[in-house]
Design a protein around this motif. Structure first.
Motif, PDB file in Angstrom:
ATOM      1  N   ASP A 129       0.861  -1.179   0.000  1.00  0.00           N
ATOM      2  CA  ASP A 129       0.000   0.000   0.000  1.00  0.00           C
ATOM      3  C   ASP A 129       0.898   1.230   0.000  1.00  0.00           C
ATOM      4  O   ASP A 129       1.567   1.529   0.991  1.00  0.00           O
ATOM      5  N   SER A 132       0.859   3.982   2.862  1.00  0.00           N
ATOM      6  CA  SER A 132       1.595   3.805   4.122  1.00  0.00           C
ATOM      7  C   SER A 132       3.054   3.449   3.908  1.00  0.00           C
ATOM      8  O   SER A 132       3.803   3.340   4.873  1.00  0.00           O
ATOM      9  N   HIS A 133       3.468   3.265   2.652  1.00  0.00           N
ATOM     10  CA  HIS A 133       4.869   2.994   2.328  1.00  0.00           C
ATOM     11  C   HIS A 133       5.279   3.951   1.201  1.00  0.00           C
ATOM     12  O   HIS A 133       5.325   3.577   0.030  1.00  0.00           O
ATOM     13  N   THR A 134       5.545   5.180   1.572  1.00  0.00           N
ATOM     14  CA  THR A 134       5.751   6.228   0.574  1.00  0.00           C
ATOM     15  C   THR A 134       7.211   6.548   0.296  1.00  0.00           C
ATOM     16  O   THR A 134       7.508   7.247  -0.667  1.00  0.00           O
TER      17      THR A 134
END
Length: 647
Positions: A129, A132-134
């Protein structure tokens, strides 16, 4: 299998779909309820609703071995982007011992890796995702892990959901691996905001735009699921859910889930409207009819009645806008009435309205409702705001066309004469005398509405109050009782000379300077090309950088400054250069003439580096009168000067 992705009667069911259509079963072994959007999530390409072009492209690519290294799935919420990504990962790694050992879209049986992939727990299909994992560290882990071959599957597939949430550093770090990944690695991206994805990433992917699902297909899907769950639901209720879902399968199934809990085994349209705060469609059509006939009183009463039974004013206006759109489509494309999503009442009455109402009026109603929905949603009192929108719309029905108004003005007619208020309202004076107050008001308005024939309007229109009983009694007491007594003709009004006589744009510039309105002065000089100038009417061609409402603002300023109404019209004809352009051209001509003068040429050759920077013309007293003519441009005064560039 039909178009909704569900097995037809008598056919074998697709894996993972309905196991027993006559029994309502929980989706999990522990008895916990699973929502319909998850319980009936598609598991094969055939189950996808409304995405046939994408399936056809993938099928041809798999058959010919032209498999891309990355895909970009985009579309609105609920059309199946994540589900499609899992099905695509399943097709890439599809394997049935002794039957299939290559990528395919024909997922007839459950393969070795299918169940784990669809449940999101396969070791070689990694879902991330991006919301939430940028960061770049998350992408660095993907890059490091991509060097190793998959553990059990054919391809290592990375599914990145909401990929537009990645940071710029993360996107840049992914570019090299995305363009030249190892042969065993595939990327699948999903996003609802395709414009936020860098073009450098898009150019490395095959893009698929997942379309909204047609209402007819959504209705079929909802019908099959309702039958499978043992829920009785009316066709009208199915249509309401499909409309509210707006082409999203997940939104529609969520609404169906809520309706099942609300209805307790049977779903009717009335219960669904109450649950969603929707208005009765037939009553919305009635409200539309009241508005188009200009009957404000009935329109407001109908809105209040719908509000009392739980309808949201914003949704009522939205439904009005939808019906306006439907009537417009029926007028320009009659086949629109044959769509499955159109009810019989909408079809019959929509055709009736389409025959009577012009496209211009429908377009005007659409614009008012579109703006009104936003006003109601932002208002602290939605019902009051909706009332004002309906009043505005009812009055707009009787508004004349702007083109007709201009034609009347050109012909010397008064465009305000004969203007009528919408039906169902009192005259402009309020509560007048029933025995003749309204008629007296109309007579007074007519006697002052226009001047002699061909002279056009002689005064600004003002609201005329109706005469009540005391006023009528006073008038009767001072007049002869005979009805045949002729009334004295009103004395002709002598019009005062206007305070300002404007003959061209130069006069307008001078007036703006006198009024200290510098922005308008600059706009007249630089953003207006004059086409035609007449008393009371100016035709201009705005420049490319001119504001959209420059003509209206110019007219308002002239009315404010002169006390007279000026019609400023935007013309399609080519206008003269702006005042500023004319001054620049004159100045350039003066510079050119100065440089060619023998004396100036000798000075320039005698002083290398010198140049002519300005030209000023000395004017004699005899020539001042000629220069004062407004048709003569206003050159700068002075003499030709030559300066060294060091100066």
């Amino acid at each position: 299998m039909d178009e909704t992705g569900f097995p037809e009667e008598g056919a074998s069911e697709a894996p993972g779909l309905i196991s027993d259509s006559s029994v309502v079963q929980p989706a999990t072994q522990d008895g916990a309820y699973r929502v319909l959007a998850r319980k009936y999530r598609p598991k094969t390409f055939e189950d996808l609703v409304g995405q046939e072009p994408m399936v056809q492209t993938l099928e041809n690519a798999f058959d010919t071995g032209r498999i891309a290294q990355a895909w970009m799935l985009t579309g609105v919420r609920g059309v199946g982007k994540t589900t499609t990504a899992r099905i695509l990962a399943r097709g890439l790694n599809y394997e049935v011992p002794g039957v299939a050992d290559r990528p395919t879209v024909k997922l007839d049986q459950e393969g070795t890796h299918c169940k784990a992939i669809m449940e999101g727990r396969h070791v070689d299909v990694i879902e991330m995702d991006a919301a939430s994992h940028t960061g770049i560290n998350d992408i660095r882990e993907i890059i490091d892990a991509s060097r190793y071959r998959p553990a059990t599957a054919r391809y290592k597939v990375y599914i990145i959901d909401e990929v537009h949430m990645l940071s710029n550093a993360a996107f840049n770090g992914l570019l090299k691996t995305l363009e030249e990944p190892p042969e065993h690695v595939k990327f699948i991206f999903a996003t609802t905001e395709i414009r936020k994805v860098p073009i450098t990433v898009l150019s490395r992917c095959q893009r698929f735009d997942l379309r909204r699902i047609d209402q007819s297909k959504l209705i079929g899907l909802l019908k099959r699921i309702s039958d499978a769950e043992g829920i009785q639901i009316s066709d009208e209720a199915l249509m309401l859910i499909a409309r509210a879902g707006e082409g999203s399968a997940r939104d529609s199934l969520s609404l169906l889930d809520q309706a099942m809990a609300h209805g307790g085994g049977a779903i009717e349209a009335g219960d669904l409207r109450q649950m969603l705060g929707l208005a009765d469609r037939a009553r919305v059509i009635d409200l539309f009819g009241h508005l188009m006939s200009g009957d404000i009183e009935k329109a407001l009463a109908e809105l209040q009645a719908q509000y009392d039974v739980g309808a949201d004013p914003a949704i009522v206006l939205t439904d009005l806008a939808d019906f306006t759109h439907l009537v417009t489509r029926m007028k320009v494309a009659p086949k629109a009435a044959d769509e499955a999503s159109v009810t019989e009442a909408e079809r019959a009455r929509g055709r009736e309205f389409a025959e009577k109402i012009s496209v211009r009026l429908l377009s005007r109603a659409w614009q008012i409702l579109l703006k009104g929905v936003q006003e109601v949603q932002a208002a602290s009192k939605p019902l009051a705001a909706a009332d004002m929108v309906l009043v505005r719309l009812a009055y707009a029905v009787d508004l004349p066309d702007p083109g007709d108004l201009m034609a009347q003005i050109k012909n010397g007619q008064n465009p305000l004469a004969g203007a009528a208020a919408p039906r169902g309202t009192a005259p402009s004076g309020g509560s007048g005398d029933p025995g003749g107050g309204g008629g007296t008001a109309m007579a007074v308005a007519a006697s002052h509405g226009s001047g002699p024939a061909g002279s056009g309007p002689t005064m600004q229109a003002r609201p005329v109050q109706a005469l009540g009983r005391p006023q009528l009694a006073a008038i009767e007491g001072g007049m002869p009782k005979s009805d045949t007594q002729p009334m004295a003709a009103p004395e002709p009004q002598v019009q005062a000379e206007p305070a300002y006589s404007l003959k061209n744009l130069h006069d307008c510039v001078a007036l703006a300077s006198e009024k200290r309105d510098i922005p308008m002065k600059v706009a007249i000089q630089r953003q207006m090309r004059l086409v035609k100038f007449e008393p009371g009417k100016i035709e201009i061609q705005p420049t490319e950088d001119a504001p959209a409402d420059i003509a209206g603002e110019f007219g308002r300023k002239l009315l404010e400054w002169t006390g007279q109404r000026w019609f400023v019209v935007v013309s399609r004809n080519q206008g003269r250069p702006t005042i500023h352009e004319e001054q620049e051209a004159n100045q350039q001509q003066l510079l050119s003439d100065a440089k060619s003068h023998p004396t100036v040429a000798a000075l320039l050759s005698a002083f290398p580096g010198a140049k002519v920077v300005d030209v000023k013309v000395q004017v004699s007293e005899e020539d001042e009168a000629a220069l004062a003519d407004p048709m003569v441009s206003d050159p700068l005064l002075g003499e030709a000067l030559g300066d060294d560039e060091d100066d």
